[in-house]
Design an enzyme around this catalytic site. Structure first.
Site, PDB file in Angstrom:
ATOM      1  N   CYS B 176       1.017  -1.250  -0.040  1.00 54.06           N
ATOM      2  CA  CYS B 176       0.116   0.012  -0.033  1.00 54.06           C
ATOM      3  C   CYS B 176       0.743   1.280   0.077  1.00 54.06           C
ATOM      4  CB  CYS B 176      -1.142   0.031   1.282  1.00 54.06           C
ATOM      5  SG  CYS B 176      -1.972  -1.418   1.133  1.00 54.06           S
ATOM      6  N   HIS B 316      -1.695   8.593   5.737  1.00 54.08           N
ATOM      7  CA  HIS B 316      -2.247   7.464   5.134  1.00 54.08           C
ATOM      8  C   HIS B 316      -3.592   6.959   5.574  1.00 54.08           C
ATOM      9  CE1 HIS B 316      -1.487   3.483   3.287  1.00 54.08           C
ATOM     10  NE2 HIS B 316      -1.573   2.858   4.623  1.00 54.08           N
ATOM     11  N   GLU B 327       0.025   5.494  13.136  1.00 56.91           N
ATOM     12  CA  GLU B 327       0.220   6.887  12.302  1.00 56.91           C
ATOM     13  C   GLU B 327       0.113   7.945  13.506  1.00 56.91           C
ATOM     14  OE1 GLU B 327      -1.859   7.615   8.900  1.00 56.91           O
ATOM     15  OE2 GLU B 327      -0.631   8.948   8.113  1.00 56.91           O
ATOM     16  N   LYS B 348      -8.729   8.926   2.092  1.00 54.69           N
ATOM     17  CA  LYS B 348      -9.369   7.850   1.920  1.00 54.69           C
ATOM     18  C   LYS B 348     -10.718   7.585   2.473  1.00 54.69           C
ATOM     19  CE  LYS B 348      -5.278   5.039   1.806  1.00 54.69           C
ATOM     20  NZ  LYS B 348      -4.051   5.827   2.345  1.00 54.69           N
ATOM     21  N   HIS B 353      -9.505   3.072   0.136  1.00 51.02           N
ATOM     22  CA  HIS B 353      -7.987   2.617  -0.031  1.00 51.02           C
ATOM     23  C   HIS B 353      -7.663   2.175  -1.455  1.00 51.02           C
ATOM     24  CE1 HIS B 353      -4.183   1.937   0.834  1.00 51.02           C
ATOM     25  NE2 HIS B 353      -4.230   1.075   1.789  1.00 51.02           N
ATOM     26  N   PHE B 412       1.419  -3.583   4.356  1.00 50.58           N
ATOM     27  CA  PHE B 412       1.849  -4.740   4.664  1.00 50.58           C
ATOM     28  C   PHE B 412       3.207  -5.022   4.262  1.00 50.58           C
ATOM     29  CE2 PHE B 412      -2.749  -6.740   4.566  1.00 50.58           C
ATOM     30  CZ  PHE B 412      -2.875  -6.094   5.572  1.00 50.58           C
TER      31      PHE B 412
END
Lengths: 403, 426
Positions: B176, B316, B327, B348, B353, B412
């Site tokens: 991502c 993010h 975050e 997002k 996402h 990830f």
């Protein structure tokens, strides 16, 4: 590529200081050298009949991936790669060196996506019998897929596993795109070191060729070699062209000369240049011409030898033969005959064998009935590694002896 | 006279073209208008049956038709649109002749169910379907188009041909964070003097049953299906996961020298890139936040900026309980007392996402924020999480003076990447 106009500082010299190899011929530089000199080829014509594969020689994964829990989180390609990466770090003498690993940059060339074949065929059988209600696929995938399988399929999770198991965390980038991913990983890592953007990098790839889902992908294009096995130069343009998939992991530690010297590391060889291009391949001769251009950009001398990842796929290999014919007199060795095709890992494999040959002061023995490969008695000071993708991508590297 | 080298003596890297497609629409104008209006692109999935699924909504791009559907075909179409818009705005090169390399963030490619089912239908009637019988059908059949389509390099190959990019096109994945990494690779190539221009694209068309189920099995997705537009709740106490979405973002990067020489309009500057890998876990961040902290610090160092010089963070902000907490830990550790003074919003919350595309999509939105001096909101923020006291620009866009934006991307596999963007060359 646009040529640079800005005056650049002199490029930093980069050395290959670590080699990690685990393939169908065994593990480690010494075992590989002996197998190459003995002309050993490990090929399996029955398990995936009619297809030919070069299976991974048995390795003890525990030696590089001590936690069983980690091993269970990976599919074969990730285990092979994580294992080979550990060998490379050990070879370079930085395994467990937290200080260096924390700033080691990583570029992995990866495929991914190992399927659960039982789940796939179970679903397809029901669907084809016409018994599938709407939502059947959802229901079966929800119940049959192992939750962690996804992580074993994701391309960037080879790098992720190397970070977890070996602690390489400076940066983590994964390139995809078959053979080209392998030479672009080396090309970008070298460019970063040469320009001072990076001091040390772990680069490489892993491939599990013992996979029916992967055979299917290449059989779509009729590229998967069927038995009997023949050396790559003997496959020709007839119906028995194509490649035998191979299993293996290949990783290299590449670092600036200054960084290596400061920690007392010895080089296998110098990685002097890596160049790549992407011919459209719309008409005959484009690959040959592209390889010739890349050769000229490398500026190799007359003492060079060639280690090529020629696949056996046509027309790419015939075009590469035409390029090689224009350099008759330069000794050639093909990795595909000995290891099969490791796709993303094929170019790193060529780099590893080039570095190994240069460090030993000799090119390994020919293994070819057609006469493309001939014995070479002179010690090479330069080896050009060639990668011609079976479908796209042309890459080349100049690896030189450090004397 | 503007300096064409940064404080480290490297070529300044500027943006001269941008393109974007999301579930909010195609193109910068529509996307920006809907984003600052707080509109959501998340909808109930109509592309395939959702029976038996825990999550039934996504930010799909339904206005591009792909029949039969494959995520790779859609990814290519999305990337095509975004790149075309970016190159047209930049006015660089000639049609089909882009003067630099391609860096493409793209989801890993694989054969998908419609194609697998097609093969199964080609197996002799009555025979058991196994990979052996599928392979037999493959060998007898005529499927070269599936070889081309399902190579990992296939989307980049098509884009390289369409736009005439130079050299070996790079397809990359940092999960991502991929979109940010594509931009970082372009920045580095220009700084090295290898090229004057680069085309950096992130694309993702991954909403298919298996991809959705994979994330669902990892308990990563929101299940707040009704109403779908309220599903993504970044930084809110009642957040419960991210929502998969599709889209693409594209940037034309150039050295300031080259852009100025050809009289190009400069849309922004990529002043810094940072990255750092996390070795803690395959899907979770190190609980001490060190890799995220280090990533943000690396980006600030690369830009030669102090935390106080950042005046907006494009987060993010996925809306998973874990990401948003981590975050906050990372940002607040680096920014200290300054943290609550910086607006931090999550695109997002509206577009979902976009996975491999997210870093590129959000870089485009960050640059539009600089252009319009207006910060897009974090929508669905009705129940603040006291553990995350960010100024999230709740629910309504805000006019503000914005000169320097930080955009975070985490993924990830321990992937962390951060970009720093400014409006004009110093």
């Amino acid at each position: 590529m646009a040529e640079s106009r800005s005056p650049q500082p002199a490029p930093v010299e980069a050395w290959i200081t670590g080699i990690g190899l685990a393939t169908s011929l065994g593990e480690g530089p010494e075992a590989h050298w002996q197998a190459l000199q003995a002309g050993t080829i490990n090929v399996d014509e029955t398990t995936f009949k009619p297809y030919v594969v070069h299976p991974l020689a048995p390795v003890s994964f525990d030696a590089q991936i001590p936690k069983k829990g980690d091993q269970r989180q990976m599919e074969a390609w990730q285990r092979i790669g994580t294992y080979a990466a550990g060998l490379a770090l050990a070879s370079a003498g930085i395994k467990g060196n937290a200080d260096i690993l924390a700033r080691t940059d990583m570029i992995v060339a990866a495929g991914g996506g190992e399927r659960d074949l039982t789940v796939d065929s179970g679903i397809l059988n029901t669907e084809m019998q016409g018994n599938a209600a709407p939502g059947f696929l959802n229901e079966r995938l929800m119940s049959d897929l192992r939750p962690t399988l996804f992580l074993a399929q994701l391309s960037n999770l080879l790098a992720g596993n190397i970070a977890i198991v070996h602690g390489v965390t400076g940066s983590s980038r994964t390139f995809m795109g078959e053979e080209a991913a392998g030479f672009d990983a080396a090309r970008v890592a070298l460019a970063r070191i040469a320009s001072g953007q990076s001091d040390i990098a772990l680069i490489g790839a892993a491939h599990n060729g013992e996979r029916k889902d992967l055979l299917m992908l290449y059989e779509f294009g009729h590229f998967a070699l069927k038995a009997p096995f023949r050396p790559v130069w003997a496959r020709g343009a007839d119906s028995n062209s194509g490649f035998a998939l191979g299993s293996g992991g290949v990783f290299l530690v590449v670092e600036s000369k200054e960084h290596a010297e400061a920690r007392g590391a010895k080089p296998f060889a110098r990685l002097s240049a890596v160049v790549a291009d992407h011919a459209r391949r719309k008409s005959g001769g484009e690959v040959t011409a592209t390889l010739e251009r890349l050769w000229n950009r490398l500026g190799a001398g007359k003492a060079a030898a060639i280690i090529t990842g020629a696949t056996g796929a046509e027309p790419a290999t015939a075009e590469e033969k035409a390029f090689l014919a224009a350099h008759a007199g330069t000794p050639v060795r093909a990795t595909a005959t000995r290891f099969g095709h490791l796709v993303e890992a094929q170019f790193p494999l060529g780099l590893a064998l080039a570095a190994l040959s240069l460090s030993r002061g000799e090119l390994f023995a020919p293994n070819d009935p057609t006469g493309v490969e001939v014995a070479s008695l002179t010690a090479p000071s330069q080896i050009v590694v060639v990668g011609t993708g079976h479908w796209r991508g042309e890459g080349m590297a100049l690896v030189e002896a450090v004397r | 006279m503007t300096a064409t080298r940064d404080t480290f003596g490297r070529p300044v890297v500027v943006v001269t073209g941008m393109g974007i497609v999301t579930s909010l629409g195609a193109g910068k104008d529509d996307n920006w208008a809907r984003l600052v209006a707080g509109r959501s692109g998340i909808r109930t999935i109509s592309r395939f049956p959702t029976d038996g699924l825990r999550t039934t909504m996504a930010g799909t791009v339904d206005f591009l038709k792909v029949e039969p559907f494959s995520s790779t075909d859609l990814s290519e179409k999305l990337a095509d649109l975004a790149a075309e818009e970016a190159i047209a705005q930049a006015g660089i090169g000639a049609k089909g002749d882009f003067p630099g390399p391609l860096f493409l963030a793209v989801a890993p490619v694989e054969v998908e169910w419609p194609q697998r089912e097609e093969l199964a239908r080609a197996v002799t009637r009555g025979a058991e379907i196994t990979y052996d019988s599928l392979l037999e059908a493959t060998a007898k059949g005529d499927y070269p188009h599936y070889h081309r389509r399902f190579l990992f390099g296939s989307v980049a190959d098509a884009l390289a041909e369409t736009f005439g990019t130079k050299g070996s096109p790079i397809s990359l994945s940092t999960a991502c964070a991929s979109g940010a990494t594509a931009i970082q690779l372009g920045v580095e190539a220009i700084r090295r003097g290898e090229t004057d221009a680069a085309l950096c694209v992130g694309t993702d068309g991954s909403v298919n049953p298996e991809a959705l189920i994979r994330f669902s099995l990892l308990s990563a997705l929101s299940t707040q299906n009704d109403p779908p537009e309220a599903a993504v709740r970044p930084f809110a106490k009642n957040r419960d996961g991210f929502v998969m979405a599709e889209g693409a973002g594209a940037l034309v990067l150039e050295s300031l020298d080259a852009a100025t020489a050809r009289g190009a309009k400069i849309l922004g500057v990529v002043t810094g890139c940072g990255e750092l890998a996390d070795s803690f876990h395959r899907t979770r961040s190190s609980p001490d936040g060190k890799p995220i902290i280090g990533c943000i610090r690396n980006a600030l160092d690369d830009a030669g900026l102090a935390p106080e010089q950042i005046d907006y963070i494009n987060a993010h902000g996925t809306g998973t309980p874990e990401n948003d907490k981590m975050e906050y830990l990372g940002v607040s550790t680096v920014f200290g007392d300054h943290t609550t003074k910086i607006p931090v919003s999550s695109n997002k919350s509206m577009v979902g996402h976009t996975l491999s595309a997210a870093g590129a999509v959000e870089a485009v939105f960050s640059l539009l924020t600089l252009e319009h001096q207006r910060i897009p909101p974090t929508i669905n923020y009705d129940v603040p999480d006291p553990a995350i006291p960010f100024d999230v620009v709740p629910n309504v866009a805000r006019d503000a003076r914005v000169t320097t934006v930080m955009s975070n991307s985490f993924g990830f596999g321990g992937q962390n990447a951060t970009l720093i963007l400014t409006g004009e060359p110093a």
